[in-house]
Design an enzyme around this catalytic site. Structure first.
Site, PDB file in Angstrom:
ATOM      1  N   GLY A  15       0.798  -1.219   0.000  1.00 36.76           N
ATOM      2  CA  GLY A  15       0.000   0.000   0.000  1.00 36.76           C
ATOM      3  C   GLY A  15       0.827   1.263   0.000  1.00 36.76           C
ATOM      4  O   GLY A  15       1.670   1.463   0.873  1.00 36.76           O
ATOM      5  N   GLY A  17      -0.369   4.392   0.327  1.00 36.79           N
ATOM      6  CA  GLY A  17      -1.205   5.497   0.814  1.00 36.79           C
ATOM      7  C   GLY A  17      -0.390   6.356   1.770  1.00 36.79           C
ATOM      8  O   GLY A  17       0.843   6.385   1.714  1.00 36.79           O
ATOM      9  N   VAL A  83      -1.904  -7.449  -4.165  1.00 34.53           N
ATOM     10  CA  VAL A  83      -1.526  -8.528  -3.242  1.00 34.53           C
ATOM     11  C   VAL A  83      -2.773  -9.362  -2.947  1.00 34.53           C
ATOM     12  O   VAL A  83      -3.775  -8.842  -2.457  1.00 34.53           O
ATOM     13  CB  VAL A  83      -0.919  -7.964  -1.945  1.00 34.53           C
ATOM     14  N   GLU A 174     -18.779  17.614   3.290  1.00 32.54           N
ATOM     15  CA  GLU A 174     -18.028  18.355   2.269  1.00 32.54           C
ATOM     16  C   GLU A 174     -18.652  18.167   0.890  1.00 32.54           C
ATOM     17  O   GLU A 174     -18.768  19.114   0.108  1.00 32.54           O
ATOM     18  CB  GLU A 174     -16.558  17.921   2.289  1.00 32.54           C
ATOM     19  N   ASP A 305      -5.146   2.976   8.331  1.00 26.31           N
ATOM     20  CA  ASP A 305      -6.557   2.608   8.523  1.00 26.31           C
ATOM     21  C   ASP A 305      -6.757   1.139   8.871  1.00 26.31           C
ATOM     22  O   ASP A 305      -7.659   0.785   9.631  1.00 26.31           O
ATOM     23  CB  ASP A 305      -7.353   2.882   7.226  1.00 26.31           C
ATOM     24  N   GLN A 323      -3.590  11.593   9.635  1.00 25.28           N
ATOM     25  CA  GLN A 323      -2.536  11.846  10.621  1.00 25.28           C
ATOM     26  C   GLN A 323      -2.034  10.580  11.336  1.00 25.28           C
ATOM     27  O   GLN A 323      -0.831  10.343  11.391  1.00 25.28           O
ATOM     28  CB  GLN A 323      -2.991  12.902  11.636  1.00 25.28           C
TER      29      GLN A 323
HETATM   30  C1  LIG Z   1     -13.475  10.868   0.703  1.00 26.62           C
HETATM   31  C2  LIG Z   1     -12.500  10.813   1.846  1.00 26.62           C
HETATM   32  C3  LIG Z   1     -12.191  11.970   2.536  1.00 26.62           C
HETATM   33  C4  LIG Z   1     -11.288  11.945   3.596  1.00 26.62           C
HETATM   34  N1  LIG Z   1     -10.988  13.099   4.252  1.00 26.62           N
HETATM   35  C5  LIG Z   1     -10.080  13.080   5.242  1.00 26.62           C
HETATM   36  C6  LIG Z   1      -9.692  14.282   5.890  1.00 26.62           C
HETATM   37  O1  LIG Z   1     -10.192  15.364   5.566  1.00 26.62           O
HETATM   38  N2  LIG Z   1      -8.747  14.209   6.864  1.00 26.62           N
HETATM   39  C7  LIG Z   1      -8.183  13.014   7.226  1.00 26.62           C
HETATM   40  O2  LIG Z   1      -7.310  13.003   8.112  1.00 26.62           O
HETATM   41  N3  LIG Z   1      -8.532  11.870   6.648  1.00 26.62           N
HETATM   42  C8  LIG Z   1      -9.463  11.871   5.660  1.00 26.62           C
HETATM   43  N4  LIG Z   1      -9.808  10.697   5.052  1.00 26.62           N
HETATM   44  C9  LIG Z   1      -9.234   9.443   5.546  1.00 26.62           C
HETATM   45  C10 LIG Z   1      -7.820   9.248   5.045  1.00 26.62           C
HETATM   46  O3  LIG Z   1      -7.760   9.449   3.662  1.00 26.62           O
HETATM   47  C11 LIG Z   1      -7.377   7.831   5.407  1.00 26.62           C
HETATM   48  O4  LIG Z   1      -7.438   7.695   6.797  1.00 26.62           O
HETATM   49  C12 LIG Z   1      -5.962   7.557   4.924  1.00 26.62           C
HETATM   50  O5  LIG Z   1      -5.927   7.568   3.521  1.00 26.62           O
HETATM   51  C13 LIG Z   1      -5.450   6.223   5.460  1.00 26.62           C
HETATM   52  O6  LIG Z   1      -4.166   6.025   4.983  1.00 26.62           O
HETATM   53  P1  LIG Z   1      -3.615   4.550   4.696  1.00 26.62           P
HETATM   54  O7  LIG Z   1      -2.201   4.717   4.271  1.00 26.62           O
HETATM   55  O8  LIG Z   1      -3.927   3.680   5.850  1.00 26.62           O
HETATM   56  O9  LIG Z   1      -4.508   3.993   3.490  1.00 26.62           O
HETATM   57  P2  LIG Z   1      -4.762   4.582   2.043  1.00 26.62           P
HETATM   58  O10 LIG Z   1      -4.343   5.995   1.937  1.00 26.62           O
HETATM   59  O11 LIG Z   1      -6.171   4.235   1.732  1.00 26.62           O
HETATM   60  O12 LIG Z   1      -3.804   3.718   1.124  1.00 26.62           O
HETATM   61  C14 LIG Z   1      -3.950   2.335   0.965  1.00 26.62           C
HETATM   62  C15 LIG Z   1      -3.222   1.912  -0.288  1.00 26.62           C
HETATM   63  O13 LIG Z   1      -3.161   0.512  -0.320  1.00 26.62           O
HETATM   64  C16 LIG Z   1      -3.397   0.044  -1.630  1.00 26.62           C
HETATM   65  N5  LIG Z   1      -3.909  -1.336  -1.528  1.00 26.62           N
HETATM   66  C17 LIG Z   1      -4.970  -1.757  -0.822  1.00 26.62           C
HETATM   67  N6  LIG Z   1      -5.103  -3.091  -0.910  1.00 26.62           N
HETATM   68  C18 LIG Z   1      -4.104  -3.522  -1.714  1.00 26.62           C
HETATM   69  C19 LIG Z   1      -3.711  -4.793  -2.202  1.00 26.62           C
HETATM   70  N7  LIG Z   1      -4.376  -5.902  -1.873  1.00 26.62           N
HETATM   71  N8  LIG Z   1      -2.662  -4.860  -3.039  1.00 26.62           N
HETATM   72  C20 LIG Z   1      -1.976  -3.750  -3.382  1.00 26.62           C
HETATM   73  N9  LIG Z   1      -2.296  -2.521  -2.936  1.00 26.62           N
HETATM   74  C21 LIG Z   1      -3.332  -2.406  -2.110  1.00 26.62           C
HETATM   75  C22 LIG Z   1      -4.402   1.031  -2.188  1.00 26.62           C
HETATM   76  O14 LIG Z   1      -4.365   1.054  -3.608  1.00 26.62           O
HETATM   77  C23 LIG Z   1      -3.923   2.342  -1.574  1.00 26.62           C
HETATM   78  O15 LIG Z   1      -3.009   3.004  -2.411  1.00 26.62           O
HETATM   79  C24 LIG Z   1     -10.705  10.715   3.977  1.00 26.62           C
HETATM   80  C25 LIG Z   1     -11.010   9.545   3.279  1.00 26.62           C
HETATM   81  C26 LIG Z   1     -11.904   9.594   2.212  1.00 26.62           C
HETATM   82  C27 LIG Z   1     -12.238   8.336   1.467  1.00 26.62           C
END
Ligand SMILES: Cc1cc2nc3c(=O)[nH]c(=O)nc-3n(C[C@H](O)[C@H](O)[C@H](O)COP(=O)(O)OP(=O)(O)OC[C@H]3O[C@@H](n4cnc5c(N)ncnc54)[C@H](O)[C@@H]3O)c2cc1C
Length: 427
Positions: A15, A17, A83, A174, A305, A323
């Site tokens: 991931g 993200g 994955v 929003e 997340d 954050q």
């Molecule tokens: C519409 C929306 C608005 C938001 N607004 C806010 C905000 O204003 N403030 C805030 O703090 N948070 C906000 N969030 C929440 C925030 O975006 C998430 O908490 C954050 O993105 C989590 O980060 P992460 O790295 O855990 O996962 P993510 O950023 O979701 O990244 C996960 C990554 O893993 C990859 N992935 C998943 N499964 C697989 C797999 N099996 N194989 C390969 N790749 C995979 C995905 O493609 C992705 O790139 C918002 C979320 C959404 C959907």
């Protein structure tokens, strides 16, 4: 996967993200081979997805190539891969492009929309978790206006111009605000021959206030802002079904709508092989300890997340927000190096920087630890923070210029049906 064997330990990150990129950036400078796998070749700035859905920003301005983030690090490898499974016994990930052994594995796969088991709602409503989904929504909204213009059936026109958002969290609020601004500023000019007063925006919230993760003041003010913009807010109402035509609820409320956006929850995106009931908890998240280690493993970690780290202040796990994901990614980078060097790891401590949401032009609510404020200043703070956390100088510039242009011109010029909406499953 064409990844060489080296003397360095191999850290595989699933991931790219917020959490995965923060971790990779920390680790890439160290004596470790870092392999990041993602099913997209770009990082998505999810907080601005709603602006893509409503034509305020082009999708490219909130996406950033993962390879570019880490292109100067010789021990870093990116592979575009989905994955599919984790073989914990043999310490191997299984993907659509082949298998890869790991010394350390970090699951940073984020979350997906949670329909709470309602397959009918899943089939018929729109999600807004990825850029392709936001483009679907953008097309659907615009196509519905085009269709509304053509139909002579009043009920049909009503349904085409009704927008129902399920969930009154930041995403729902929003999106509703942005739709209300389109109704006010753009529809009358773009569709002078359509009675645009018919466009109705509804938020349905199961609890007794919107933005329930923020202070009561923020909720109240956001509600005022939305009501002034003409948004209908239905509180203490739970959506029970949506068959593609009618939204049914646990009360008397029934709404005919062709666009229903499901923003009522997310759940962890766990991966087969690492989804045992021993450590999967509420919201399909993986329970981790203070070092982000998944219960039962020394060399498998989860961040962001998908990870559920319970603390005194957050007994159900840290919030699913950017954050905690960034902070966990960074801290795990330091800890993995300590682990390799046989030094003790440092427990994670979350620094809560607060929460914010924007409702529209000059309207936002901000809850910081010490200060809570709403209105124009909050809106500037919201914009500054979002620009700051966007990845890439070009993206920041493009978003900034778009915002200035939209502000001055009361416009959203990316209202384009580039790819007609056909399939909800495009992710
Ligand atoms: C519409 C929306 C608005 C938001 N607004 C806010 C905000 O204003 N403030 C805030 O703090 N948070 C906000 N969030 C929440 C925030 O975006 C998430 O908490 C954050 O993105 C989590 O980060 P992460 O790295 O855990 O996962 P993510 O950023 O979701 O990244 C996960 C990554 O893993 C990859 N992935 C998943 N499964 C697989 C797999 N099996 N194989 C390969 N790749 C995979 C995905 O493609 C992705 O790139 C918002 C979320 C959404 C959907």
């Amino acid at each position: 996967m064409n990844i060489p064997k080296t003397s360095f330990p191999r850290v595989v990150i699933i991931g790219g993200g917020f959490a995965g990129v923060a971790l990779a950036k920390k680790l890439a400078k160290q004596e470790a081979q870092v392999v990041l796998l993602d099913k997209h070749n770009y990082h998505t700035f999810q907080p601005l997805l709603y602006q893509v859905s409503t034509g305020g920003l082009e999708p490219d301005s909130i996406a950033y190539p993962i390879r570019k983030v880490l292109q100067n690090f010789p021990n870093f490898y990116f592979r575009l891969a989905n994955v599919e499974e984790i073989d914990t016994e043999n310490e191997r990930v299984i993907t659509n492009i082949g298998d890869l052994d790991f010394d350390y594995l970090v699951v940073a796969s984020g979350s997906v929309t949670n329909y709470f088991g309602n397959t009918e709602i899943e089939k018929n409503s729109m999600a807004m978790k990825t850029i392709p989904q936001s483009l679907n929504l953008r097309s659907l909204i615009l196509e519905n206006f085009e269709d509304a213009l053509l139909t002579s059936d009043l009920n049909e026109r009503n349904a085409l111009m009704n927008f129902v958002i399920v969930g009154g969290g930041p995403t729902g609020v929003e999106l509703a605000g942005a739709l209300a601004e389109i109704k006010k500023g753009i529809l009358p000019k773009d569709y002078p021959d359509l009675d645009t007063r018919m466009a109705q925006i509804h938020i349905i919230q199961s609890g007794d206030r919107i933005l329930k993760g923020m202070s009561e003041n923020a909720s109240k003010k956001a509600e005022d802002f939305l009501e002034k913009l003409g948004v209908n807010i239905w509180k203490n109402v739970r959506v029970t079904n949506y068959d593609g035509e009618t939204v049914t609820t646990n009360g008397e409320l029934l709404l005919n709508a062709k666009t229903v956006v499901w923003a009522a929850g997310v759940k962890g995106e766990t991966i087969k092989g690492l989804n045992s009931e021993d450590f999967i908890t509420r919201g399909n998240r993986m329970v981790v300890n203070e070092f982000n280690q998944v219960k039962g493993f020394d060399n498998i970690f989860a961040v962001g997340d998908v990870a559920c780290m319970k603390t005194e202040d957050f007994p159900h796990g840290l919030p699913m927000m950017a954050q905690p994901a960034i902070q966990q990614g960074e801290q795990l980078g330091d800890n993995l190096i300590k682990l390799v060097e046989n030094k003790p790891m440092k427990p994670f401590e979350y620094t809560d920087k607060g929460a914010m949401a924007t409702i529209g032009r000059n309207k936002a609510v901000v809850d910081l630890k010490k200060f809570k404020f709403q209105g124009v200043f909050a809106w500037f703070v919201w914009m500054f923070v979002h620009l700051f956390f966007l990845i890439g100088f070009r993206n920041r510039m493009v978003v900034f210029i778009n915002w200035v242009y939209n502000y001055i011109r009361f416009d959203r010029e990316a209202r384009l049906i580039i790819r007609p909406f056909k399939n909800r499953n495009i992710e």
